[in-house]
Write an enzyme that holds these catalytic residues in place. Structure first.
Site, PDB file in Angstrom:
ATOM      1  N   HIS A 159       0.829  -1.220   0.000  1.00 53.18           N
ATOM      2  CA  HIS A 159       0.000   0.000   0.000  1.00 53.18           C
ATOM      3  C   HIS A 159       0.859   1.263   0.000  1.00 53.18           C
ATOM      4  O   HIS A 159       0.499   2.269   0.623  1.00 53.18           O
ATOM      5  CB  HIS A 159      -0.956   0.032   1.188  1.00 53.18           C
ATOM      6  N   ASN A 209     -10.308  -2.867   2.317  1.00 51.97           N
ATOM      7  CA  ASN A 209      -9.980  -2.879   0.890  1.00 51.97           C
ATOM      8  C   ASN A 209     -11.251  -2.696   0.070  1.00 51.97           C
ATOM      9  O   ASN A 209     -12.353  -2.752   0.614  1.00 51.97           O
ATOM     10  CB  ASN A 209      -9.354  -4.226   0.503  1.00 51.97           C
ATOM     11  N   HIS A 265      -4.057   0.927  11.896  1.00 49.73           N
ATOM     12  CA  HIS A 265      -3.839  -0.344  12.595  1.00 49.73           C
ATOM     13  C   HIS A 265      -5.192  -0.965  12.932  1.00 49.73           C
ATOM     14  O   HIS A 265      -5.971  -0.360  13.675  1.00 49.73           O
ATOM     15  CB  HIS A 265      -3.044  -0.050  13.881  1.00 49.73           C
TER      16      HIS A 265
HETATM   17 FE1  HDD Z   1      -2.637  -4.862   5.414  1.00 51.39          FE
HETATM   18  C1  HDD Z   1      -1.190  -1.801   5.153  1.00 51.39           C
HETATM   19  C2  HDD Z   1      -5.577  -3.572   4.248  1.00 51.39           C
HETATM   20  C3  HDD Z   1      -3.999  -8.017   5.348  1.00 51.39           C
HETATM   21  C4  HDD Z   1       0.094  -6.060   6.921  1.00 51.39           C
HETATM   22  N1  HDD Z   1      -3.257  -3.044   4.808  1.00 51.39           N
HETATM   23  C5  HDD Z   1      -2.501  -1.910   4.769  1.00 51.39           C
HETATM   24  C6  HDD Z   1      -3.282  -0.821   4.253  1.00 51.39           C
HETATM   25  C7  HDD Z   1      -4.516  -1.323   3.993  1.00 51.39           C
HETATM   26  C8  HDD Z   1      -4.500  -2.724   4.351  1.00 51.39           C
HETATM   27  C9  HDD Z   1      -5.704  -0.555   3.439  1.00 51.39           C
HETATM   28  C10 HDD Z   1      -2.790   0.591   4.021  1.00 51.39           C
HETATM   29  C11 HDD Z   1      -3.070   1.490   5.177  1.00 51.39           C
HETATM   30  C12 HDD Z   1      -2.617   2.885   4.836  1.00 51.39           C
HETATM   31  O1  HDD Z   1      -3.240   3.501   3.934  1.00 51.39           O
HETATM   32  O2  HDD Z   1      -1.676   3.365   5.452  1.00 51.39           O
HETATM   33  N2  HDD Z   1      -4.397  -5.654   4.833  1.00 51.39           N
HETATM   34  C13 HDD Z   1      -5.510  -4.942   4.486  1.00 51.39           C
HETATM   35  C14 HDD Z   1      -6.640  -5.833   4.407  1.00 51.39           C
HETATM   36  C15 HDD Z   1      -6.182  -7.082   4.700  1.00 51.39           C
HETATM   37  C16 HDD Z   1      -4.785  -6.963   4.984  1.00 51.39           C
HETATM   38  C17 HDD Z   1      -8.054  -5.415   4.089  1.00 51.39           C
HETATM   39  C18 HDD Z   1      -6.953  -8.380   4.770  1.00 51.39           C
HETATM   40  C19 HDD Z   1      -8.046  -8.513   5.382  1.00 51.39           C
HETATM   41  N3  HDD Z   1      -2.045  -6.702   5.979  1.00 51.39           N
HETATM   42  C20 HDD Z   1      -2.760  -7.873   5.904  1.00 51.39           C
HETATM   43  C21 HDD Z   1      -2.016  -8.939   6.554  1.00 51.39           C
HETATM   44  C22 HDD Z   1      -0.858  -8.381   7.013  1.00 51.39           C
HETATM   45  C23 HDD Z   1      -0.894  -6.977   6.636  1.00 51.39           C
HETATM   46  C24 HDD Z   1      -2.481 -10.373   6.688  1.00 51.39           C
HETATM   47  C25 HDD Z   1       0.278  -8.986   7.771  1.00 51.39           C
HETATM   48  C26 HDD Z   1       0.226 -10.008   8.549  1.00 51.39           C
HETATM   49  N4  HDD Z   1      -0.845  -4.074   5.870  1.00 51.39           N
HETATM   50  C27 HDD Z   1       0.113  -4.746   6.555  1.00 51.39           C
HETATM   51  C28 HDD Z   1       1.278  -3.873   6.963  1.00 51.39           C
HETATM   52  C29 HDD Z   1       0.883  -2.486   6.363  1.00 51.39           C
HETATM   53  C30 HDD Z   1      -0.468  -2.786   5.733  1.00 51.39           C
HETATM   54  C31 HDD Z   1       2.625  -4.426   6.560  1.00 51.39           C
HETATM   55  C32 HDD Z   1       1.873  -1.819   5.429  1.00 51.39           C
HETATM   56  C33 HDD Z   1       1.902  -0.364   5.812  1.00 51.39           C
HETATM   57  C34 HDD Z   1       1.138  -0.272   7.046  1.00 51.39           C
HETATM   58  O3  HDD Z   1       0.674  -1.521   7.374  1.00 51.39           O
HETATM   59  O4  HDD Z   1       0.951   0.721   7.709  1.00 51.39           O
HETATM   60  O5  HDD Z   1       1.362  -3.822   8.334  1.00 51.39           O
END
Ligand code: HDD
Length: 683
Positions: free
Chosen positions: A75, A148, A339
């Site tokens: 993202h 999402n 978060h």
């Molecule tokens: Fe995630 C970012 C949505 C599964 C780990 N995620 C992130 C963002 C969105 C989502 C919208 C961007 C937030 C922003 O604009 O700053 N992610 C989802 C959805 C998931 C999902 C809807 C499934 C239901 N994500 C998911 C899993 C993991 C992560 C299973 C890890 C175990 N996601 C992350 C992250 C991020 C992230 C690595 C990257 C940047 C951040 O968090 O701030 O922690």
């Protein structure tokens, strides 16, 4: 341009305290020493070396050297806006969440939209999931709904998240391709991790190339809980439904827009908010009684499944309006930290194993990205009310905690900060009963990968099915490994045998065996054909030469304004165009500076030009592209020869003004319809 101080809310007022405007000021260092020269560094002689004692030089360059922070690992490319959430009706029967108690309660929000795969400088219209992350600044703390635009996910257990992301990101040996899933490692992952089946149907569908952020749905994806004041709980799924309906690009446009305007979706969000066309989404909840947890043929904790709306209705409980652009993209959009673990009293988690893993990842990633544990003090991340606890110190601490006590329990500060009882609003985790042996495994109820993938396929209209077939053909056509192509085709035979066999022919792999799941049901809510169609905010290109009929044009433009249809006048040069009656009109864009793929409809006004041959050729190319993208075309009396020159057939969605008193009205109805799929586009 709108005054960016309209629509103040409590969060925006809080942010105002941090804003700095340099207009009309004198330049200083960060230590507030006035600067006398910002052109030349301090040197030993005019042609001599630079001196280390030039503190201004050192400070300025050091700061510049440190301007970048790590981009989000997923993202990374995002765009955000401020807004407000207003509750329609009290939800106190289901949840004690403070912002959901009283109809009319308004809560400031900050929303960041994103693509998942591409790096921060990639292209907005890539085929990808769009992130839809909402931060609610409630009076009782921050609630983040990190969702999402697709309601399901690739995997069932968060332990596999690094694997799916490694597979879909550019391949590590050559860092190609950028922002695209059309390559071997992604499809190899898909075929060897078949829990992805449902998600890939969505990713290959029009949902993965939304027209803009304003016309897409949002989903919390994971299952959460509501808990009311008596401690009773419901499982809940969260939804955002765009008021303007769910609309998509077609692949041909998405690719061309990538070149013509890689900022297409962020520009759309910025411009519509700026012009007062505020994006709106209704907030919906699907609620499920814990007694019904095992009632369905899917596991309600499985993030690769939807809860079909026809089985469990979506109750609309409020509206989100985005009404203000950010002041500074880095300070707000980049530094915002979402978060899913940020919940408020009245909202709790389920045991969904994907959600459980997410609860660890987001805080962890912010620590790296934002440089330590004090990122909650960054203005965009601060709750509305002050926060109090015994956490101390760390990089870039802003707060100056006074007093001697930073521990609990204590007597020196009368045991404060004190904890709160549930009645006082203290967060008490839902006392769900859990039992079981410690085990690395997966419930059998998560094993059905194909039924809902087929439900999705069954729910698509013929053009939507065609797009899915074409998307698979494109993506798998980019896969070099014949074995991977074969594995994916074999996998798809479980979902739809005809789809898989057509693909086998297109990709020159072996015909698969027929394993198709026996699902005949469909869910009308899944097809975009059943969405809302309105003309508001759609954008029409008006192409003009000279010597056209000004009254005819003005009447159409009046109707456009009345229905909120946006338009741009396009001509050969920026020289104002002149109608037959001598009236002039300003030009917004030229054939050189714009592209037909950037518009939703075309109004061919035509006329004469000083370079008629070039004008004719540019015009023909423009009309053809719009025609081939199935979009509405309106043709003014002076536009007819230009349309005829394209050899396009006068078919549905092609409307002539000649001898048609209802032209404007009918044209606007066509614009609302957006696409005319029954068009023979091969001209
Ligand atoms: Fe995630 C970012 C949505 C599964 C780990 N995620 C992130 C963002 C969105 C989502 C919208 C961007 C937030 C922003 O604009 O700053 N992610 C989802 C959805 C998931 C999902 C809807 C499934 C239901 N994500 C998911 C899993 C993991 C992560 C299973 C890890 C175990 N996601 C992350 C992250 C991020 C992230 C690595 C990257 C940047 C951040 O968090 O701030 O922690």
């Amino acid at each position: 341009m709108k005054d960016n101080h309209d629509n103040e809310n409590k969060k925006l007022q809080q942010l105002n305290e941090y804003k700095v405007n340099n207009d009309g000021t004198k330049m200083t260092t960060n230590q507030r020493v006035r600067i006398s020269n910002d052109e030349e560094s301090l040197k030993a002689g005019l042609r001599g070396p630079t001196l280390m004692e030039d503190f201004h030089f050192r400070e300025k360059i050091t700061h510049f050297d440190h301007e970048r922070i790590p981009e989000r690992v997923v993202h990374a490319r995002g765009y955000a806006a401020h807004g407000e959430f207003e509750l329609y009706e009290s939800m106190s029967e289901y949840t004690r969440a403070h912002f959901l108690q009283k109809a009319g309660t308004k809560t400031p929000v900050f929303v960041r939209f994103s693509t998942v795969v591409g790096s921060s400088g990639s292209n907005d219209t890539a085929r990808d999931v769009r992130g839809f992350a909402v931060k609610f600044y409630t009076e009782e703390g921050i609630f983040d709904l990190v969702g999402n635009n697709i309601p399901v996910f690739f995997i069932q257990d968060a332990l596999k998240f690094p694997d799916i992301i490694h597979a879909v990101k550019p391949e590590p040996h050559n860092e190609i391709p950028q922002a695209s899933s059309a390559h071997d490692t992604f499809w190899d992952f898909v075929a060897n991790n078949q829990e992805t089946a449902h998600m890939i149907m969505w990713i290959m569908s029009d949902r993965a190339i939304p027209k803009n952020f304003r016309m897409m749905e949002g989903f919390g994806v994971n299952t959460f809980r509501f808990v009311n004041a008596s401690g009773q709980s419901k499982f809940v799924k969260f939804h955002w439904k765009p008021v303007l309906g769910v609309h998509s690009l077609i692949w041909d446009e998405a690719q061309k827009i990538g070149g013509a305007d890689s900022d297409f979706q962020r520009r759309d969000l910025w411009e519509t908010i700026d012009a007062g066309f505020y994006p709106e989404y209704e907030f919906g909840v699907q609620m499920l009684d814990p007694a019904d947890e095992f009632k369905y043929d899917f596991d309600i904790l499985d993030a690769t499944k939807i809860w079909p709306e026809e089985l469990i209705p979506v109750k609309k409980i409020g509206k989100l309006t985005l009404n203000r652009n950010v002041d500074n993209v880095f300070a707000e959009t980049e530094q915002v930290a979402f978060h899913p673990g940020n919940v408020v009293t009245g909202i709790d988690f389920s045991n969904d194993p994907l959600l459980q893993g997410r609860l660890f990842s987001y805080l962890d990633t912010q620590l790296l990205r934002l440089g330590g544990p004090n990122f909650t003090e960054i203005p965009i991340n601060r709750p509305l009310c002050p926060f109090h606890n015994n956490q101390r110190n760390g990089f870039s601490r802003q707060m100056i905690n006074t007093g001697r006590v930073s521990y609990h329990k204590n007597s020196l500060a009368n045991n404060t900060p004190a904890t709160s009882t549930a009645a006082e609003g203290g967060y008490v985790h839902y006392p769900e009963k859990v039992e079981g042996r410690v085990i690395q495994g997966r419930s059998k109820s998560f094993d059905d990968f194909f039924s809902q993938a087929r439900l999705f396929w069954n729910s698509m209209s013929p053009p939507e099915k065609q797009h899915i077939l074409d998307a698979f053909s494109f993506e798998l056509g980019k896969v070099e490994s014949r074995s991977v192509r074969q594995q994916v085709v074999d996998m798809l035979a479980h979902i739809d045998y005809a789809l898989a066999t057509t693909l086998a022919e297109r990709l020159a792999v072996n015909k698969p065996q027929n394993h198709q799941v026996n699902v005949t049901a469909s869910s009308p809510a899944l097809s975009q054909q059943n969405t809302v169609f309105v003309p508001q905010t759609l954008r029409t290109a008006i192409i003009i030469g000279n010597q056209f009929n000004a009254q005819e044009l003005e009447q159409v433009m009046r109707e456009f304004k009345r229905y909120g249809v946006r338009y741009q006048i396009i001509a050969e040069t920026f020289e104002p165009v002149k109608a037959a009656n001598g009236q002039t009109f300003e030009v917004d864009a030229t054939f050189l500076t714009t592209s037909p793929v950037l518009y939703d409809a075309l109004y061919v006004v035509g006329g004469t030009s000083t370079n008629q041959a070039k004008f004719n050729s540019d015009m023909t190319a423009f009309i053809r592209q719009v025609y081939q993208n199935y979009k509405p075309i309106g043709i003014a009396t002076t536009g007819v020869p230009f349309f005829n020159a394209t050899r396009a057939k006068a078919s549905e969605g092609i409307l002539f003004a000649t001898a048609n008193p209802n032209f404007s009205q009918q044209f606007i109805q066509n614009i609302a319809k957006q696409r005319f799929w029954d068009r023979d586009i091969y001209i």
